[in-house]
Design a protein around this motif. Structure first.
Motif, PDB file in Angstrom:
ATOM      1  N   SER A  12      36.206  35.462  41.912  1.00 19.44           N
ATOM      2  CA  SER A  12      36.808  36.726  42.337  1.00 19.44           C
ATOM      3  C   SER A  12      37.469  37.448  41.171  1.00 19.44           C
ATOM      4  CB  SER A  12      37.827  36.462  43.443  1.00 19.44           C
ATOM      5  OG  SER A  12      38.519  37.647  43.782  1.00 19.44           O
ATOM      6  N   LEU A  13      38.214  36.704  40.346  1.00 21.02           N
ATOM      7  CA  LEU A  13      38.937  37.311  39.226  1.00 21.02           C
ATOM      8  C   LEU A  13      38.005  37.729  38.093  1.00 21.02           C
ATOM      9  CD1 LEU A  13      42.033  34.926  39.140  1.00 21.02           C
ATOM     10  CD2 LEU A  13      41.935  37.264  40.019  1.00 21.02           C
ATOM     11  N   GLY A  15      35.402  39.395  38.639  1.00 21.95           N
ATOM     12  CA  GLY A  15      34.765  40.630  39.084  1.00 21.95           C
ATOM     13  C   GLY A  15      33.715  40.418  40.148  1.00 21.95           C
ATOM     14  N   GLU A  38      35.335  44.605  31.580  1.00 18.76           N
ATOM     15  CA  GLU A  38      36.454  45.389  32.099  1.00 18.76           C
ATOM     16  C   GLU A  38      36.817  44.997  33.532  1.00 18.76           C
ATOM     17  OE1 GLU A  38      38.302  47.533  30.398  1.00 18.76           O
ATOM     18  OE2 GLU A  38      37.125  46.983  28.629  1.00 18.76           O
ATOM     19  N   LYS A  39      35.899  44.366  34.240  1.00 22.13           N
ATOM     20  CA  LYS A  39      36.162  43.981  35.631  1.00 22.13           C
ATOM     21  C   LYS A  39      36.967  42.683  35.740  1.00 22.13           C
ATOM     22  CE  LYS A  39      32.079  46.204  37.672  1.00 22.13           C
ATOM     23  NZ  LYS A  39      30.845  45.989  38.464  1.00 22.13           N
ATOM     24  N   VAL A  40      37.193  42.016  34.620  1.00 21.91           N
ATOM     25  CA  VAL A  40      37.888  40.728  34.639  1.00 21.91           C
ATOM     26  C   VAL A  40      39.397  40.957  34.705  1.00 21.91           C
ATOM     27  CG1 VAL A  40      38.299  38.580  33.397  1.00 21.91           C
ATOM     28  CG2 VAL A  40      36.041  39.665  33.304  1.00 21.91           C
ATOM     29  N   ASP A  41      40.058  40.286  35.641  1.00 20.98           N
ATOM     30  CA  ASP A  41      41.525  40.317  35.723  1.00 20.98           C
ATOM     31  C   ASP A  41      42.053  39.185  34.839  1.00 20.98           C
ATOM     32  OD1 ASP A  41      44.204  40.282  36.347  1.00 20.98           O
ATOM     33  OD2 ASP A  41      43.897  40.627  38.489  1.00 20.98           O
ATOM     34  N   ARG A  42      42.244  39.497  33.565  1.00 16.50           N
ATOM     35  CA  ARG A  42      42.564  38.452  32.591  1.00 16.50           C
ATOM     36  C   ARG A  42      43.933  37.821  32.839  1.00 16.50           C
ATOM     37  NH1 ARG A  42      39.794  40.257  26.864  1.00 16.50           N
ATOM     38  NH2 ARG A  42      38.024  41.360  27.753  1.00 16.50           N
ATOM     39  N   LYS A  43      44.910  38.639  33.199  1.00 15.59           N
ATOM     40  CA  LYS A  43      46.245  38.086  33.408  1.00 15.59           C
ATOM     41  C   LYS A  43      46.261  37.114  34.585  1.00 15.59           C
ATOM     42  CE  LYS A  43      51.085  39.147  34.076  1.00 15.59           C
ATOM     43  NZ  LYS A  43      51.222  38.043  35.025  1.00 15.59           N
ATOM     44  N   ALA A  44      45.617  37.515  35.686  1.00  9.73           N
ATOM     45  CA  ALA A  44      45.587  36.631  36.855  1.00  9.73           C
ATOM     46  C   ALA A  44      44.827  35.346  36.542  1.00  9.73           C
ATOM     47  CB  ALA A  44      44.952  37.359  38.038  1.00  9.73           C
ATOM     48  N   GLU A 448      55.004  44.031  34.308  1.00  7.87           N
ATOM     49  CA  GLU A 448      54.422  43.511  35.544  1.00  7.87           C
ATOM     50  C   GLU A 448      55.519  43.146  36.531  1.00  7.87           C
ATOM     51  OE1 GLU A 448      53.888  42.294  32.573  1.00  7.87           O
ATOM     52  OE2 GLU A 448      51.763  41.904  32.184  1.00  7.87           O
TER      53      GLU A 448
END
Length: 623
Positions: A12-13, A15, A38-44, A448
């Motif tokens: 999911s994270l 993307g 760009e679709k990757v939620d790196r922080k999460a 954040e």
């Protein structure tokens, strides 16, 4: 760990399923090809339980899992079955053809990065001696001063020898044969001949009367040629004759070409680059300082700043100073100031602690933690750092600040700036720091939210009492010279994400067991192995940097998973020469993955080890 739950969260994270092209894993990392980064939620992803970190290597996205990487990979393949069918195709990804600029930058970085500690240490001493001389604390005729001067100048005078060894490792030539080639340039008979003011010729071809002391470019180009010549003769000469005739033929061919063509051309190129920098500073000082001071941090991100290193060294050797290195100081102080601004403005205790510590690190000359960990993360502080660097750089080059030795571009390197412009150098750095701090406070940044995410309620895990470990000795698994993990180019090992340990630059191609215990697993491509000692130490041994891409070539496993081993039992055989010819760093990395169970892990050898020498001492936590 619930592997399926972790796999679903990772997908999911990343993307979603459609964003994942392929997946495979090495001994510790998931390696993915993604359609859109760009679709990757790196922080999460970074904060996800079970994920130790993330890394981007070229176009390959890496998720650092650790010893459970195989289970997580299988769980992801169960969620997306097509990834299992493409795994075999992606296990040995072909390295993309790099652009000429990218290849050149990587080569320069690979050659100069290993020698920076030597020249930085000598540079600081050189600066301190200059300080003592300037204040009249010592006379230049003092014998102790003269000996210390030799200590500080030695590495710069003989830098072709140091570069030859490093370039030999990078280009895949024998580093010792490379040093032998460089030593020719300093032979007293040749030096006397070139200084005789008489025409010099070799087989009728003219040899230019130039001095190679402190030169940079000639030996790098010569070792590059040597790597091809040596490789050619290694294929041509029978094995029984290689030891004698490959070095002989290589030196006889390369040395004259070096003296007749490469050497004089390299000196001319170096002088032209130095002259160009001097012209730029003299004619466009303020503008050059603003532009380069404001963009140097961007150059650091791409690795382009390494292009400046040989030019700076050449300037200091040829002119006695460099008019440009102050830019590196102000860029680091700009990053430090921006991180300090984050510390002052942030409301999060965690962010304040991180910002303050990385600001101090940048002041000491290492800006990457502040740049990547704080300023780029919050975006506006990074812009503030660039503005601070531009202001400090413009001021420094306008006032003609000079650097008299190569040293770390931070507080420890201040002695290298001691001279007539030392005061202006301090003002330049203060401007960079102060402007970056002020702009960060004015621009602000979006922090954040600190509210923790809601997690599904899970069954309470059964917590087992920790097993008490015993102190023990880990023995060297291969012969070679020692290197700290921090010097490795792979940030996962350099930052000790998997644990503490040491690296060995190998001299042989046989890996043996450093402990008595059992084999946990040998990775499918045979370049890495995990072991567990009888006393409970969990040891990961990884041969080479990024060797997973070889897909098993040059590696032969000699043990199987679960097999009992004694100290010195052969584990893996590898072709050391083949790794070097493919320009791969062959460092054998030894990491204790349960380092948190020991109060101290320290090396017990000085600079080099023989196989089965005492290597690491593990001291168990007191119970």
């Amino acid at each position: 760990m619930d592997y399926q739950k972790t796999a679903r969260e990772i997908i999911s994270l990343l993307g979603g399923e459609t964003n994942i092209v392929s997946l495979f894993h090495c001994i510790t990392r998931l390696r993915l090809s993604l359609r859109d980064l760009e679709k990757v939620d790196r922080k999460a992803l970074q904060d996800l339980d079970g994920v130790m970190g993330i890394n981007l290597s070229g176009d390959q996205f890496q998720i650092i899992i650790g010893s459970k990487v195989s289970q997580v990979c299988q769980a992801m393949q169960a969620e997306i079955p097509r990834l299992a069918t493409t795994a075999e195709k992606t296990e040995a990804p072909q390295e993309k053809r790099r652009s000429l600029v990218s290849a050149a930058l990587e080569t320069i970085s690979g050659i100069f990065s290993p020698i920076i500690p030597a020249i930085a240490g000598a540079g600081i001493l050189k600066g301190l001696l200059s300080l003592c001389l300037s204040f009249g604390w010592v006379a230049s005729t003092n014998q102790t001063f003269q000996i210390l001067t030799a200590i500080s100048d030695g590495v710069f005078y003989f830098i072709p020898l140091v570069l030859a060894f490093s370039a030999g490792n990078k280009f895949g030539a024998s580093p010792y044969l490379s040093v032998a080639l460089a030593a020719i340039l300093f032979h007293p008979a040749l030096v006397t001949l070139l200084k005789s003011n008489e025409p010099v010729a070799f087989l009728g071809l003219p040899v230019a009367p130039v001095s190679y002391a402190s030169s940079v470019i000639p030996i790098v180009l010569s070792v590059w040629l040597l790597s091809y010549v040596e490789r050619f003769f290694n294929r041509l000469v029978p094995n029984a004759l290689k030891t004698m005739f490959v070095p002989l033929l290589s030196l006889i061919i390369v040395a004259p070409i070096m003296l007749i063509v490469i050497g004089p051309a390299g000196i001319s190129v170096g002088n032209a680059l130095s002259g160009g920098i001097i012209w730029l500073v003299e004619n466009m000082g303020p503008l050059a300082g603003i532009i380069i001071g404001g963009t140097l941090s961007l150059m650091i991100i791409t690795g382009m700043h390494y292009v400046l290193v040989p030019i700076i060294i050449n300037n200091i050797s040829r002119l006695g100073y460099d008019p440009f290195k102050i830019i590196m100081y102000v860029a680091n102080f700009g990053q430090a100031g921006a991180a300090f601004g984050v510390f002052l403005r942030s409301k999060s205790k965690k962010t304040k602690s991180l910002a303050l510590s990385t600001s101090f690190t940048a002041l000491m000359g290492v800006s990457e933690p502040a740049m990547y960990g704080v300023n780029i993360r919050f975006k506006r502080p990074f812009a503030a750092a660039l503005i601070g660097g531009a202001c400090g750089g413009g001021f420094g080059l306008t006032l003609g600040v000079k650097t008299y030795a190569y040293a770390l571009s931070g507080l420890p390197g201040l002695p290298a700036l001691v001279g007539p412009t030392f005061g202006w150098a301090l003002v330049s750095m203060a401007i960079a720091f102060g402007v970056a701090t002020l702009v960060t406070l004015l621009l602000g940044f979006e922090e954040e939210a600190q509210t923790p995410p809601v997690k599904e309620k899970e069954a309470e895990p059964v917590v087992e009492a920790p097993v008490s470990l015993a102190s023990e000795q880990v023995w060297a698994p291969v012969k070679g010279s020692l290197a700290p993990l921090g010097q490795l180019s792979d940030p996962v090992f350099a930052d000790e994400i998997f644990g503490k340990g040491m690296a060995i630059v190998p001299e042989t191609g046989l890996l043996v067991s450093p402990v008595k215990g059992s084999v946990g697993s040998v990775f499918a491509t045979n370049h890495a192995i995990t072991l567990e000692s009888e006393s409970g130490a969990e040891v990961l041994i990884h041969i080479g940097i990024d060797t997973v891409k070889l897909n098993g070539r040059h590696f032969t496993r000699l043990v199987e998973d679960g097999q009992t081993v004694n100290i010195g039992d052969p584990l893996i055989a590898f072709d050391l020469d083949a790794l070097r010819q493919e320009a791969i760093d062959p460092s054998v990395i030894v990491v204790v993955t349960n380092s948190d169970r020991y109060s101290e892990i320290r090396e017990t050898a000085a600079e080099s080890v023989e196989t089965r020498d005492a290597f690491l001492k593990l001291t168990a936590l007191a119970v």
